[in-house]
Design a protein around this motif. Structure first.
Motif, PDB file in Angstrom:
ATOM      1  N   TRP A 384      69.467  56.853  27.638  1.00  0.00           N
ATOM      2  CA  TRP A 384      69.294  56.562  26.224  1.00  0.00           C
ATOM      3  C   TRP A 384      69.844  57.678  25.337  1.00  0.00           C
ATOM      4  O   TRP A 384      70.453  57.404  24.294  1.00  0.00           O
ATOM      5  CB  TRP A 384      67.810  56.316  25.922  1.00  0.00           C
ATOM      6  N   CYS A 385      69.634  58.917  25.752  1.00  0.00           N
ATOM      7  CA  CYS A 385      70.120  60.048  24.935  1.00  0.00           C
ATOM      8  C   CYS A 385      71.642  60.049  24.836  1.00  0.00           C
ATOM      9  O   CYS A 385      72.206  60.287  23.762  1.00  0.00           O
ATOM     10  CB  CYS A 385      69.632  61.372  25.518  1.00  0.00           C
ATOM     11  N   TYR A 386      72.324  59.769  25.944  1.00  0.00           N
ATOM     12  CA  TYR A 386      73.787  59.806  25.923  1.00  0.00           C
ATOM     13  C   TYR A 386      74.385  58.571  25.256  1.00  0.00           C
ATOM     14  O   TYR A 386      75.458  58.647  24.644  1.00  0.00           O
ATOM     15  CB  TYR A 386      74.328  59.986  27.339  1.00  0.00           C
ATOM     16  N   VAL A 387      73.727  57.430  25.379  1.00  0.00           N
ATOM     17  CA  VAL A 387      74.208  56.246  24.667  1.00  0.00           C
ATOM     18  C   VAL A 387      74.124  56.468  23.155  1.00  0.00           C
ATOM     19  O   VAL A 387      75.082  56.207  22.411  1.00  0.00           O
ATOM     20  CB  VAL A 387      73.390  55.002  25.076  1.00  0.00           C
ATOM     21  N   LEU A 388      72.995  56.974  22.695  1.00  0.00           N
ATOM     22  CA  LEU A 388      72.822  57.213  21.264  1.00  0.00           C
ATOM     23  C   LEU A 388      73.629  58.411  20.777  1.00  0.00           C
ATOM     24  O   LEU A 388      73.952  58.503  19.591  1.00  0.00           O
ATOM     25  CB  LEU A 388      71.339  57.409  20.952  1.00  0.00           C
ATOM     26  N   ALA A 389      73.964  59.345  21.684  1.00  0.00           N
ATOM     27  CA  ALA A 389      74.746  60.520  21.289  1.00  0.00           C
ATOM     28  C   ALA A 389      76.143  60.126  20.834  1.00  0.00           C
ATOM     29  O   ALA A 389      76.764  60.838  20.031  1.00  0.00           O
ATOM     30  CB  ALA A 389      74.830  61.515  22.445  1.00  0.00           C
ATOM     31  N   ALA A 390      76.669  59.006  21.341  1.00  0.00           N
ATOM     32  CA  ALA A 390      77.983  58.553  20.902  1.00  0.00           C
ATOM     33  C   ALA A 390      77.998  58.311  19.394  1.00  0.00           C
ATOM     34  O   ALA A 390      79.036  58.507  18.740  1.00  0.00           O
ATOM     35  CB  ALA A 390      78.364  57.279  21.649  1.00  0.00           C
ATOM     36  N   PHE A 391      76.865  57.915  18.831  1.00  0.00           N
ATOM     37  CA  PHE A 391      76.782  57.680  17.389  1.00  0.00           C
ATOM     38  C   PHE A 391      76.283  58.909  16.637  1.00  0.00           C
ATOM     39  O   PHE A 391      76.822  59.277  15.596  1.00  0.00           O
ATOM     40  CB  PHE A 391      75.865  56.479  17.119  1.00  0.00           C
ATOM     41  N   SER A 392      75.234  59.560  17.178  1.00  0.00           N
ATOM     42  CA  SER A 392      74.662  60.701  16.460  1.00  0.00           C
ATOM     43  C   SER A 392      75.625  61.881  16.384  1.00  0.00           C
ATOM     44  O   SER A 392      75.718  62.546  15.346  1.00  0.00           O
ATOM     45  CB  SER A 392      73.354  61.138  17.132  1.00  0.00           C
ATOM     46  N   LEU A 393      76.378  62.159  17.464  1.00  0.00           N
ATOM     47  CA  LEU A 393      77.344  63.247  17.433  1.00  0.00           C
ATOM     48  C   LEU A 393      78.433  62.994  16.397  1.00  0.00           C
ATOM     49  O   LEU A 393      78.883  63.913  15.705  1.00  0.00           O
ATOM     50  CB  LEU A 393      77.979  63.429  18.815  1.00  0.00           C
ATOM     51  N   THR A 394      78.851  61.751  16.283  1.00  0.00           N
ATOM     52  CA  THR A 394      79.857  61.406  15.281  1.00  0.00           C
ATOM     53  C   THR A 394      79.338  61.649  13.875  1.00  0.00           C
ATOM     54  O   THR A 394      80.013  62.268  13.046  1.00  0.00           O
ATOM     55  CB  THR A 394      80.267  59.934  15.441  1.00  0.00           C
ATOM     56  N   LEU A 395      78.131  61.194  13.606  1.00  0.00           N
ATOM     57  CA  LEU A 395      77.568  61.337  12.265  1.00  0.00           C
ATOM     58  C   LEU A 395      77.323  62.805  11.917  1.00  0.00           C
ATOM     59  O   LEU A 395      77.677  63.259  10.816  1.00  0.00           O
ATOM     60  CB  LEU A 395      76.263  60.541  12.164  1.00  0.00           C
ATOM     61  N   TRP A 396      76.740  63.546  12.858  1.00  0.00           N
ATOM     62  CA  TRP A 396      76.480  64.957  12.579  1.00  0.00           C
ATOM     63  C   TRP A 396      77.772  65.765  12.479  1.00  0.00           C
ATOM     64  O   TRP A 396      77.873  66.678  11.648  1.00  0.00           O
ATOM     65  CB  TRP A 396      75.556  65.546  13.643  1.00  0.00           C
ATOM     66  N   SER A 397      78.761  65.458  13.301  1.00  0.00           N
ATOM     67  CA  SER A 397      80.042  66.177  13.224  1.00  0.00           C
ATOM     68  C   SER A 397      80.712  65.942  11.874  1.00  0.00           C
ATOM     69  O   SER A 397      81.250  66.872  11.270  1.00  0.00           O
ATOM     70  CB  SER A 397      80.965  65.733  14.355  1.00  0.00           C
ATOM     71  N   THR A 398      80.668  64.715  11.415  1.00  0.00           N
ATOM     72  CA  THR A 398      81.224  64.412  10.096  1.00  0.00           C
ATOM     73  C   THR A 398      80.509  65.182   9.000  1.00  0.00           C
ATOM     74  O   THR A 398      81.141  65.780   8.116  1.00  0.00           O
ATOM     75  CB  THR A 398      81.114  62.893   9.821  1.00  0.00           C
TER      76      THR A 398
END
Length: 405
Positions: A384-398
Motif C-alpha cells: 500500500w505504501c509503494y502504490v500510494l507513493a507513486a502519487f504522493s511523491l509526485t505531489l510533494w516533489s511538485t
C-alpha cells in the motif's frame, strides 16, 4: 518541469519496484516455489551479509570525499530527525490503534525508516536529465545529485541497521519472551498446585539468589563490582555483537576509503591499481535492490493469505509517511536554511525535503524476515505504501520545487 512530466519521473521508479515485487510474488506461488519458505531465508541472508554491504560501501567510497562530506554535515542530522520524528509518530499511532505487541516494532520501523537510497538513486538522475529541469545543467546536477543520494543511502543504512534494527529486535525478543512466559506459566500452574507451600518458597528464594553473585547476596559488594555486574547483565541481554550489522561496518569502510586520499587513489578511479575491488563490490551491490523487492513480493503471498494487521494501522502508517512527516520536514529544512545550517543549493534542499516523503525502506522487510516477526504484515504495508507513493511523491516533489523556486 510540468506536472505531467514530474508525475512520470516520480512514478516510473516506484512502478519498477512494484513490478519486481510482483515477480517475487509469482516465484513464491506453490506451483513455482522458487522463493518458497525454504529459499527465502537463504536469499535474505545473502542480502543481509553480502549484497547490501557491497552496495553501501561501493556507492559511498566512489562518490563521497572529505571536501564534500564537510559541506554536507547537516544531511546526517536531517536523516536522524526523520527517524526520531517517525518513531514518535509511530508510538502515538500504536497507542491510538492498540497495535498488537508483536507488530509494534514493525510499525515503528515502517514509520521511522524511509527508502533513503534506492529511490533517490533513481529519482534524482531522472529529474536532472529532464530538459526543463529546475536544477540547471544536467551533467552537473547528476554528478552532485548522485553524491547527495549516495550519502543519503549510506547514512540511512547506518541508522536502519543500528537504530531500527535494535528496536525491531527488542520488540521481537520481547514478544517471543512473553509467549514463552505464558506457556511456562501455564505449565508451572499445574506444578505449583502439587507442591507444599514450604517447597514453593524455598524454590523461589533459590532462584532469586542464583541471579546474584555470592558477595552481593551477602551485602558485601563494592561499587565497581556492582557496576561490572550490571554491565555484564546488560551485555548479555542486548547481545552487543549484533549492533554492528554488516551494512554498518561496510558504511564505515566506505567512509574511510572515500575520505582518505591515499587509500582512495589506490582503489577508486579508472587508473587505480586495486580498482577491481571497487568494481566487484559495485557489481555485487547492484543485486541488492531487485533481491529486496523479490523478498518483499514473496512475503506478500503469505500476507494475502493471512494477515493480522488491521486497516487502521496500515492507514496510520500511510498518513504518517505521506502527510505528517513531509509537512514537518518542510519546517525543519526551512528553519535550517534560515539559520545558515544549509546552503542555497536548491538540489541539496530538494533532497533534504524528499527524505521526509519517501515510502518505508525495503530493509524493513529483510528485518521482519530475519526476526520472524510480522513478515506477511510487512508485505501488505509495503504494497500500500509503494502504490500510494507513486502519487504522493509526485505531489510533494511538485510542491517542493515550487517552494524552492
Amino acid at each position: 518541469m510540468g506536472f505531467l512530466d514530474l508525475f512520470v519521473v516520480a512514478m516510473v521508479p516506484v512502478l519498477k519496484v512494484l513490478l519486481i515485487t510482483l515477480v517475487g510474488l509469482f516465484l513464491a506461488l506453490d506451483r513455482i516455489d522458487l522463493l518458497g519458505s525454504t529459499a527465502r531465508p537463504y536469499l535474505n541472508n545473502l542480502i543481509f551479509y553480502v549484497f547490501s554491504p557491497a552496495l553501501v560501501s561501493s556507492q559511498l567510497a566512489g562518490t563521497i570525499t572529505l571536501q564534500s562530506l564537510a559541506s554536507l554535515w547537516f544531511m546526517p542530522v536531517n536523516i536522524l530527525l526523520t527517524f526520531i520524528i517517525g518513531s514518535v509518530l509511530a508510538w502515538i499511532l500504536i497507542k491510538i490503534t492498540r497495535t498488537p505487541p508483536h507488530l509494534q516494532g514493525l510499525v515503528i520501523g515502517c514509520c521511522s525508516a524511509g527508502n533513503l537510497g534506492n529511490l533517490l538513486l533513481i529519482i534524482v538522475p531522472a529529474v536532472c536529465n529532464e530538459s526543463n529541469s529546475p536544477f540547471g545543467d544536467s551533467t552537473v546536477c547528476s554528478s552532485y545529485g548522485m553524491a547527495y543520494a549516495s550519502l543519503s543511502m549510506a547514512v540511512g543504512a547506518i541508522y536502519i541497521w543500528t537504530y531500527v534494527y535494535i528496536i525491531m529486535r527488542i520488540y521481537a525478543d520481547n514478544s517471543a519472551e512473553n509467549t514463552k512466559n505464558v506457556s511456562i506459566a501455564d505449565s508451572e500452574s499445574y506444578t505449583e498446585a502439587l507442591l507444599p507451600s514450604s517447597e514453593k518458597s524455598s524454590c523461589h528464594d533459590h532462584s532469586v539468589h542464583a541471579e546474584l553473585p555470592e558477595t552481593m547476596s551477602e551485602g558485601k559488594v563494592t561499587f565497581m563490582e556492582r557496576t561490572f555486574w550490571n554491565f555484564k547483565k546488560f551485555a548479555a541481554n542486548t547481545n552487543l555483537k549484533k549492533v554492528f550489522a554488516p551494512a554498518t561496518i561496510a558504511a564505515m569502510f566506505g567512509f574511510v576509503i572515500g575520505t582518505i586520499s591515499p587509500i582512495r587513489k589506490v582503489i577508486i578511479g579508472d587508473s587505480a591499481p586495486l580498482r577491481v575491488l571497487e568494481s566487484s563490490a559495485s557489481l555485487l551491490g547492484q543485486a541488492s535492490i531487485p533481491c529486496m523487492a523479490l523478498i518483499m513480493g514473496s512475503n506478500l503471498l503469505k500476507g494475502l493469505r493471512r494477515s493480522e494487521i488491521s486497516v487502521s494501522v496500515i492507514a496510520g502508517i500511510v498518513v504518517v509517511r505521506n502527510f505528517f512527516l513531509p509537512l514537518i520536514g518542510i519546517g525543519i529544512v526551512k528553519a535550517a536554511h534560515h539559520f545558515g545550517l544549509v546552503g542555497s543549493d536548491s538540489l541539496y534542499q530538494f533532497i533534504l525535503l524528499l527524505q521526509y516523503a519517501l515510502p518505508p525502506a525495503m530493509a524493513i522487510g529483510v528485518m521482519a524476515q530475519l526476526f520472524k516477526a510480522g513478515e506477511s504484515e510487512c508485505s501488505v504495508i509495503m504494497l500500500w505504501c509503494y502504490v500510494l507513493a507513486a502519487f504522493s511523491l509526485t505531489l510533494w516533489s511538485t510542491f517542493y520545487m515550487w517552494l524552492l523556486g
